[in-house]
Write a protein that holds these residues in place. Structure first.
Motif, PDB file in Angstrom:
ATOM      1  N   LEU A  76      31.937  17.483  18.357  1.00 39.10           N
ATOM      2  CA  LEU A  76      32.991  18.371  17.854  1.00 39.10           C
ATOM      3  C   LEU A  76      34.373  17.893  18.301  1.00 39.10           C
ATOM      4  O   LEU A  76      35.312  17.864  17.506  1.00 39.10           O
ATOM      5  N   PHE A 134      36.996  24.427  19.691  1.00 41.97           N
ATOM      6  CA  PHE A 134      35.868  25.342  19.787  1.00 41.97           C
ATOM      7  C   PHE A 134      35.886  26.053  21.132  1.00 41.97           C
ATOM      8  O   PHE A 134      36.471  25.579  22.099  1.00 41.97           O
ATOM      9  N   ILE A 157      25.278  27.079  17.936  1.00 40.46           N
ATOM     10  CA  ILE A 157      26.647  26.929  17.447  1.00 40.46           C
ATOM     11  C   ILE A 157      26.890  27.982  16.381  1.00 40.46           C
ATOM     12  O   ILE A 157      26.096  28.113  15.443  1.00 40.46           O
ATOM     13  N   GLU A 167      27.885  22.028   7.558  1.00 38.17           N
ATOM     14  CA  GLU A 167      28.677  23.248   7.733  1.00 38.17           C
ATOM     15  C   GLU A 167      30.156  22.932   7.930  1.00 38.17           C
ATOM     16  O   GLU A 167      31.026  23.666   7.482  1.00 38.17           O
ATOM     17  N   LEU A 168      30.454  21.814   8.588  1.00 40.07           N
ATOM     18  CA  LEU A 168      31.845  21.433   8.860  1.00 40.07           C
ATOM     19  C   LEU A 168      32.411  20.518   7.787  1.00 40.07           C
ATOM     20  O   LEU A 168      33.535  20.058   7.891  1.00 40.07           O
ATOM     21  N   PHE A 215      37.680  19.009  16.162  1.00 40.54           N
ATOM     22  CA  PHE A 215      37.539  20.455  16.043  1.00 40.54           C
ATOM     23  C   PHE A 215      37.795  21.136  17.375  1.00 40.54           C
ATOM     24  O   PHE A 215      37.395  20.646  18.429  1.00 40.54           O
ATOM     25  N   LYS A 243      37.313  27.992  10.156  1.00 43.16           N
ATOM     26  CA  LYS A 243      36.442  28.989  10.761  1.00 43.16           C
ATOM     27  C   LYS A 243      36.376  28.786  12.268  1.00 43.16           C
ATOM     28  O   LYS A 243      36.435  27.661  12.760  1.00 43.16           O
ATOM     29  N   LYS A 244      36.235  29.887  12.994  1.00 45.99           N
ATOM     30  CA  LYS A 244      36.102  29.832  14.440  1.00 45.99           C
ATOM     31  C   LYS A 244      34.749  29.203  14.790  1.00 45.99           C
ATOM     32  O   LYS A 244      33.733  29.515  14.179  1.00 45.99           O
ATOM     33  N   ILE A 245      34.745  28.329  15.800  1.00 45.82           N
ATOM     34  CA  ILE A 245      33.531  27.671  16.261  1.00 45.82           C
ATOM     35  C   ILE A 245      33.286  28.084  17.710  1.00 45.82           C
ATOM     36  O   ILE A 245      34.171  27.969  18.553  1.00 45.82           O
ATOM     37  N   THR A 246      32.074  28.564  17.977  1.00 44.67           N
ATOM     38  CA  THR A 246      31.667  28.913  19.330  1.00 44.67           C
ATOM     39  C   THR A 246      30.394  28.152  19.656  1.00 44.67           C
ATOM     40  O   THR A 246      29.466  28.131  18.846  1.00 44.67           O
ATOM     41  N   LEU A 305      25.136  20.676  11.256  1.00 45.27           N
ATOM     42  CA  LEU A 305      26.494  20.794  11.767  1.00 45.27           C
ATOM     43  C   LEU A 305      27.474  20.056  10.865  1.00 45.27           C
ATOM     44  O   LEU A 305      28.522  20.597  10.493  1.00 45.27           O
ATOM     45  N   ILE A 338      29.564  29.100  13.562  1.00 49.04           N
ATOM     46  CA  ILE A 338      30.727  28.673  12.781  1.00 49.04           C
ATOM     47  C   ILE A 338      30.964  29.749  11.740  1.00 49.04           C
ATOM     48  O   ILE A 338      30.216  29.854  10.769  1.00 49.04           O
TER      49      ILE A 338
END
Length: 79
Positions: A22, A29, A56, A74-75, A27, A2-5, A71, A58
């Motif tokens: 991260l 991001f 964040i 989720e990761l 990861f 998944k994209k992480i911002t 976090l 995700i």
């Protein structure tokens, strides 16, 4: 993956810890600085209803504020 911002701003120690975590976890991001990027600030407020950093994103999950446990969950990172 998944994209992480990560929505961040200068002088934000929790933001720095989040980015370091991260990076050290391997990861990739995207960083959006809400102090220098008006579009990112508007997106943070209007799309994610957040006024704090770090926020964040995700995939479809939004974690507002510094919450290392959320976090990790989720990761799918296990201690």
């Amino acid at each position: 993956m998944k994209k992480i911002t990560v929505y961040t701003q200068p002088e934000c120690p929790p933001c720095e810890i989040t980015k370091r975590f991260l990076t050290e976890s391997g990861f990739s991001f995207e960083i959006k600085n809400i102090k220098t990027d008006r579009k990112a600030r508007k997106e943070l407020i209007e799309t994610y209803q957040s006024y704090s950093t770090p926020t964040i994103v995700i995939g479809d999950t939004v974690i507002t504020g510094f919450d290392l446990e959320k976090l990790k969950i989720e990761l799918n990172i296990q201690d």
